[in-house]
Design a protein around this motif. Structure first.
Motif, short mmCIF file in Angstrom:
data_model
loop_
_atom_site.label_atom_id
_atom_site.label_comp_id
_atom_site.label_asym_id
_atom_site.label_seq_id
_atom_site.Cartn_x
_atom_site.Cartn_y
_atom_site.Cartn_z
N GLY A 114 10.37 6.83 -3.24
CA GLY A 114 10.14 5.72 -4.16
C GLY A 114 10.86 6.00 -5.46
O GLY A 114 10.69 7.09 -6.03
N ASN A 123 11.89 4.41 -9.35
CA ASN A 123 11.71 3.35 -10.36
C ASN A 123 13.08 2.97 -10.91
O ASN A 123 13.76 3.80 -11.53
CB ASN A 123 10.84 3.86 -11.52
CG ASN A 123 9.46 4.30 -11.04
OD1 ASN A 123 8.93 3.75 -10.07
ND2 ASN A 123 8.89 5.28 -11.70
N ARG A 161 2.24 4.81 -0.55
CA ARG A 161 1.45 6.05 -0.50
C ARG A 161 2.14 7.20 -1.21
O ARG A 161 3.37 7.31 -1.17
CB ARG A 161 1.27 6.48 0.96
CG ARG A 161 0.54 5.47 1.77
CD ARG A 161 0.44 5.94 3.20
NE ARG A 161 -0.19 4.90 4.01
CZ ARG A 161 -0.26 4.94 5.32
NH1 ARG A 161 0.25 5.95 5.99
NH2 ARG A 161 -0.84 3.96 5.98
N GLY A 162 1.31 8.07 -1.79
CA GLY A 162 1.80 9.34 -2.29
C GLY A 162 1.20 10.45 -1.43
O GLY A 162 0.73 10.20 -0.32
N GLN A 203 0.84 -1.21 0.00
CA GLN A 203 0.00 0.00 0.00
C GLN A 203 0.87 1.25 0.00
O GLN A 203 0.79 2.08 0.90
CB GLN A 203 -0.89 0.03 1.24
CG GLN A 203 -2.02 -0.99 1.20
CD GLN A 203 -2.80 -0.97 2.50
OE1 GLN A 203 -3.35 0.03 2.90
NE2 GLN A 203 -2.81 -2.11 3.18
N ALA A 242 -2.64 3.60 -14.37
CA ALA A 242 -2.87 4.58 -13.29
C ALA A 242 -1.65 5.48 -13.10
O ALA A 242 -1.71 6.46 -12.37
CB ALA A 242 -3.19 3.85 -12.00
N GLY A 246 9.40 9.67 -6.55
CA GLY A 246 8.49 10.50 -5.76
C GLY A 246 8.93 10.52 -4.31
O GLY A 246 9.59 9.58 -3.83
N ILE A 247 8.58 11.59 -3.64
CA ILE A 247 9.01 11.79 -2.25
C ILE A 247 7.79 12.16 -1.40
O ILE A 247 7.00 13.01 -1.80
CB ILE A 247 10.07 12.93 -2.18
CG1 ILE A 247 11.29 12.56 -3.02
CG2 ILE A 247 10.46 13.23 -0.74
CD1 ILE A 247 12.28 13.70 -3.22
N LEU A 248 7.67 11.52 -0.27
CA LEU A 248 6.58 11.84 0.67
C LEU A 248 7.20 12.12 2.03
O LEU A 248 7.75 11.21 2.65
CB LEU A 248 5.60 10.66 0.76
CG LEU A 248 4.47 10.81 1.77
CD1 LEU A 248 3.54 11.96 1.39
CD2 LEU A 248 3.68 9.50 1.89
N TRP A 306 1.31 5.06 -4.47
CA TRP A 306 2.60 4.85 -5.13
C TRP A 306 2.64 3.40 -5.59
O TRP A 306 2.52 2.49 -4.78
CB TRP A 306 3.77 5.17 -4.21
CG TRP A 306 5.08 5.03 -4.92
CD1 TRP A 306 5.98 4.01 -4.78
CD2 TRP A 306 5.62 5.92 -5.89
NE1 TRP A 306 7.04 4.23 -5.62
CE2 TRP A 306 6.84 5.39 -6.32
CE3 TRP A 306 5.17 7.12 -6.47
CZ2 TRP A 306 7.64 6.01 -7.29
CZ3 TRP A 306 5.96 7.74 -7.42
CH2 TRP A 306 7.18 7.18 -7.81
N ALA A 313 11.95 1.29 -2.32
CA ALA A 313 11.08 2.07 -1.42
C ALA A 313 11.86 2.23 -0.12
O ALA A 313 12.23 1.24 0.51
CB ALA A 313 9.76 1.35 -1.19
C1 BT5 Z 1 4.65 10.90 -4.58
O1 BT5 Z 1 3.37 11.30 -4.35
O2 BT5 Z 1 5.23 10.93 -5.63
C2 BT5 Z 1 5.32 10.33 -3.34
C3 BT5 Z 1 5.66 8.88 -3.51
C4 BT5 Z 1 6.43 8.38 -2.32
C5 BT5 Z 1 6.61 6.90 -2.36
C6 BT5 Z 1 7.48 6.43 -1.23
S1 BT5 Z 1 7.95 4.76 -1.40
C7 BT5 Z 1 8.58 4.77 0.19
C8 BT5 Z 1 7.60 5.54 1.05
N1 BT5 Z 1 6.53 4.70 1.53
C9 BT5 Z 1 5.34 5.08 1.02
O3 BT5 Z 1 4.25 4.52 1.27
N2 BT5 Z 1 5.49 6.15 0.23
C10 BT5 Z 1 6.89 6.55 0.17
P1 BT5 Z 1 2.51 12.16 -5.37
O4 BT5 Z 1 3.27 13.40 -5.75
O5 BT5 Z 1 1.19 12.30 -4.74
O6 BT5 Z 1 2.44 11.27 -6.66
C11 BT5 Z 1 1.64 10.14 -6.70
C12 BT5 Z 1 1.21 9.98 -8.15
O7 BT5 Z 1 2.35 9.57 -8.93
C13 BT5 Z 1 0.16 8.90 -8.35
O8 BT5 Z 1 -1.13 9.43 -8.20
C14 BT5 Z 1 0.43 8.46 -9.78
O9 BT5 Z 1 -0.16 9.35 -10.70
C15 BT5 Z 1 1.94 8.63 -9.91
N3 BT5 Z 1 2.68 7.40 -9.63
C16 BT5 Z 1 2.36 6.35 -8.83
N4 BT5 Z 1 3.31 5.42 -8.84
C17 BT5 Z 1 4.28 5.87 -9.68
C18 BT5 Z 1 5.52 5.37 -10.12
N5 BT5 Z 1 6.00 4.21 -9.69
N6 BT5 Z 1 6.24 6.13 -10.99
C19 BT5 Z 1 5.80 7.32 -11.45
N7 BT5 Z 1 4.63 7.85 -11.07
C20 BT5 Z 1 3.88 7.14 -10.19
#
Ligand code: BT5
Length: 258
Positions: A142, A144, A51-52, A49, A153, A122-124, A58, A67
């Protein structure tokens, strides 16, 4: 691996999980139930699960990507300056990815890592506040790495593998990541705010370029030029209305320079 060797404090405690809901959620639980030391890192290659921001997800194919969550204790940082931590972390990830790809790597406001108009990371960041300072900050990243196919998605993904046609050792990359993050974090800690702001602005995606955006409040198209970010993190955009300020949810990038 249970420790990162070439750092001072980041990843000295390095927890590897075969699978977890979310490394950020795991880090929250650690903070709530124990006293993890500054720089404690939680790493997995399978999140069920991920999260973004807000309610975003994510997505990541198991065993292909990184991750990582790091628990920082930036008690030296006032809440008003919290965005400097975002900038330092985004720069650390940018520093890492720049070592691996020949294309220009950018930071898309506020802290996505882009190559061209595609998202590679992506960074959270989730802060817990005490008084006027940040008590601890859970920095989730996270990236890739070896994944080549993504679900619909995920609108504009890329990966190191797609960009370089090579496969990578995930532990090696995560070790490098910890080193780059620590460097930038130490710049923040030693008060090098101007350097961080300048480096961030220099790497900001579409900075100074006229491009198309969507105003989420009314779904209207905006033509605008990024002129920087406020201390508090909001985006400053020049439009035909003059300078306008946008919060995270208020604007969508259409990735179309004009
Ligand atoms: C982010 O949110 O980009 C933050 C992602 C952070 C992930 C890490 S992994 C380790 C830690 N544990 C977690 O549970 N989370 C953090 P945001 O800016 O809201 O972008 C999310 C959006 O990016 C989604 O709605 C998709 O549109 C897109 N997305 C999802 N997975 C992706 C991926 N693998 N590569 C590129 N885009 C993605």
């Amino acid at each position: 691996m249970n420790t990162i060797s070439n750092t001072l404090f980041v990843g000295k405690v390095f927890i590897t999980l075969a699978s977890v809901d979310s490394t950020n959620a795991y880090a929250h639980h650690l903070c709530a139930t124990t006293s993890p030391i500054d720089g404690t890192a939680i790493f997995t290659t399978e999140q069920t699960q991920g999260r973004g921001q807000l309610n975003n997800k994510w997505e990541s194919e198991p065993q292909q990507n990184i991750a990582l969550s790091i628990i920082f204790k930036p008690d030296f940082l006032k809440i008003a300056n919290h965005f400097l931590l975002n900038q330092a972390i985004a720069l650390g990830v940018h520093d890492l990815i720049s070592q691996y790809v020949k294309e220009d790597v950018k930071i898309k406001w506020s802290n996505d890592i882009y190559v061209g108009s595609n998202k590679i990371g992506g960074i959270l960041i989730q802060n817990s506040i005490q008084g006027t300072n940040i008590q601890h900050s859970i920095v989730g990243i996270g990236l890739n790495i070896n994944q080549t196919e993504f679900s619909t998605a995920v609108p504009n993904p890329t990966s190191l593998r797609l960009l370089t046609q090579k496969d990578y050792d995930l532990l090696e990359i995560v070790e490098q990541l910890c080193i780059y993050l620590e460097n930038r974090y130490l710049q923040l800690k030693s008060g090098q705010h101007l350097l961080l702001k300048k480096d961030y602005a220099d790497r900001l995606y579409l900075n100074g370029i006229w491009a198309k955006y969507l105003r989420t409040a009314d779904n209207n198209l905006i033509i605008g030029k990024i002129e920087g970010v406020k201390e508090s993190g909001e985006l400053i955009l020049r439009t035909n209305m003059g300078l306008e300020i946008f919060d995270f949810k208020e604007i969508k990038f259409l990735h179309q320079p004009i």
